[in-house]
Write a protein that holds these residues in place. Sequence first.
Motif, PDB file in Angstrom:
ATOM      1  N   UNK A   1     -32.614 -46.189 -23.863  1.00 39.96           N
ATOM      2  CA  UNK A   1     -34.032 -45.921 -23.609  1.00 39.96           C
ATOM      3  C   UNK A   1     -34.221 -44.748 -22.647  1.00 39.96           C
ATOM      4  N   UNK A   2     -33.118 -44.206 -22.168  1.00 39.39           N
ATOM      5  CA  UNK A   2     -33.180 -43.075 -21.234  1.00 39.39           C
ATOM      6  C   UNK A   2     -31.811 -42.829 -20.645  1.00 39.39           C
ATOM      7  N   UNK A   3     -31.780 -42.058 -19.577  1.00 37.12           N
ATOM      8  CA  UNK A   3     -30.514 -41.734 -18.921  1.00 37.12           C
ATOM      9  C   UNK A   3     -30.590 -42.113 -17.450  1.00 37.12           C
ATOM     10  N   UNK A   4     -29.530 -42.737 -16.955  1.00 34.23           N
ATOM     11  CA  UNK A   4     -29.413 -43.069 -15.541  1.00 34.23           C
ATOM     12  C   UNK A   4     -28.366 -42.163 -14.909  1.00 34.23           C
TER      13      UNK A   4
ATOM     14  N   UNK B   1     -39.122 -37.679 -15.373  1.00 35.77           N
ATOM     15  CA  UNK B   1     -38.005 -37.818 -14.446  1.00 35.77           C
ATOM     16  C   UNK B   1     -38.423 -38.647 -13.228  1.00 35.77           C
ATOM     17  N   UNK B   2     -37.559 -39.582 -12.837  1.00 37.74           N
ATOM     18  CA  UNK B   2     -37.839 -40.469 -11.708  1.00 37.74           C
ATOM     19  C   UNK B   2     -36.647 -40.460 -10.746  1.00 37.74           C
ATOM     20  N   UNK B   3     -36.595 -39.485  -9.840  1.00 38.74           N
ATOM     21  CA  UNK B   3     -35.459 -39.371  -8.910  1.00 38.74           C
ATOM     22  C   UNK B   3     -35.654 -40.186  -7.630  1.00 38.74           C
ATOM     23  N   UNK B   4     -35.916 -41.479  -7.792  1.00 38.68           N
ATOM     24  CA  UNK B   4     -36.174 -42.325  -6.632  1.00 38.68           C
ATOM     25  C   UNK B   4     -34.929 -42.502  -5.767  1.00 38.68           C
ATOM     26  N   UNK B   5     -35.140 -42.554  -4.446  1.00 40.84           N
ATOM     27  CA  UNK B   5     -34.087 -42.966  -3.537  1.00 40.84           C
ATOM     28  C   UNK B   5     -33.941 -44.490  -3.577  1.00 40.84           C
TER      29      UNK B   5
ATOM     30  N   UNK C   1     -25.417 -34.075 -11.726  1.00 41.57           N
ATOM     31  CA  UNK C   1     -25.569 -35.012 -12.835  1.00 41.57           C
ATOM     32  C   UNK C   1     -27.020 -35.061 -13.320  1.00 41.57           C
ATOM     33  N   UNK C   2     -27.961 -34.951 -12.397  1.00 38.97           N
ATOM     34  CA  UNK C   2     -29.369 -34.912 -12.779  1.00 38.97           C
ATOM     35  C   UNK C   2     -29.643 -33.678 -13.632  1.00 38.97           C
ATOM     36  N   UNK C   3     -29.105 -32.535 -13.222  1.00 42.26           N
ATOM     37  CA  UNK C   3     -29.293 -31.295 -13.978  1.00 42.26           C
ATOM     38  C   UNK C   3     -28.670 -31.414 -15.363  1.00 42.26           C
TER      39      UNK C   3
ATOM     40  N   UNK D   1     -45.250 -44.556 -23.592  1.00 41.36           N
ATOM     41  CA  UNK D   1     -45.654 -43.384 -24.369  1.00 41.36           C
ATOM     42  C   UNK D   1     -44.512 -42.863 -25.240  1.00 41.36           C
ATOM     43  N   UNK D   2     -43.455 -43.663 -25.339  1.00 41.64           N
ATOM     44  CA  UNK D   2     -42.272 -43.298 -26.141  1.00 41.64           C
ATOM     45  C   UNK D   2     -41.638 -42.005 -25.658  1.00 41.64           C
ATOM     46  N   UNK D   3     -41.528 -41.893 -24.338  1.00 39.14           N
ATOM     47  CA  UNK D   3     -40.898 -40.722 -23.735  1.00 39.14           C
ATOM     48  C   UNK D   3     -39.522 -41.108 -23.184  1.00 39.14           C
ATOM     49  N   UNK D   4     -38.510 -40.273 -23.424  1.00 40.68           N
ATOM     50  CA  UNK D   4     -37.224 -40.539 -22.779  1.00 40.68           C
ATOM     51  C   UNK D   4     -37.372 -40.326 -21.280  1.00 40.68           C
ATOM     52  N   UNK D   5     -36.726 -41.163 -20.505  1.00 38.87           N
ATOM     53  CA  UNK D   5     -36.821 -41.038 -19.054  1.00 38.87           C
ATOM     54  C   UNK D   5     -35.440 -40.760 -18.480  1.00 38.87           C
ATOM     55  N   UNK D   6     -35.430 -40.011 -17.397  1.00 37.21           N
ATOM     56  CA  UNK D   6     -34.215 -39.790 -16.625  1.00 37.21           C
ATOM     57  C   UNK D   6     -34.482 -40.351 -15.238  1.00 37.21           C
TER      58      UNK D   6
END
Length: 208
Positions: free
Chosen positions: A144-147, A105-109, A155-157, A123-128
């Motif tokens: 490739x992931x979720x934005x 998970x990458x919750x960047x501002x 929405x993150x949850x 590493x073939x990991x799904x990213x949020x």
Amino acid sequence: FLSPFTLGVLGIPAAAGISLLLGILRKELALILLFTALGTQNILGVMTTGQIMSFTIFVTFYIPCLATFVALAKELDIHSKVIWRLEHVTDEELSLYFSAADVVIFPYQWIFQSAALVMAMSFSKPVIATAVEGNEEWVTNGVTGLLVPLDDAQEMARAIEYVFENTQRATDMGRAAGEYVDKELSWDKIAQSTLDFYRNILSGKRFL
């Protein structure tokens, strides 16, 4: 094959879902909190010199994001389910963390580019990730992931829940992420793109 690692090193049952948040604790997050509290970025217009000095001294000894994490974990009664690794992580350990994670998970501002995000994808990991410019460059939503929208905790949850409730879909996104990095972000691809860029400049072509 990750069971010995998750059980022995992380102390988590192999059947548990693992969400990884990886990053550097930065002091400038204190400014974001201050701007939000004041409702403006014009600090000199609403604070005296003495107040600014007091704030500066305070944040010298205070790490806002860490304090927020700890407070939230306690408030939500999930402190026992969170593993804190507040230390330098070696390259060897980093590989194990990425391998063990089910989602990263990458919750960047805000972010220009995130090497950690690209590494997680490798590493073939799904990213949020939050839908900010740097993340949107690498992550194709639903592929490739979720934005998720910036500053939208619900929405993150929901995105995190979706990954753990749809394991095959998460696996597919992780696989697509790995393939994207291998194809588009390999050193051969970067070298060729750099070479083409300079060839175009030398040939007189312009870039907008």
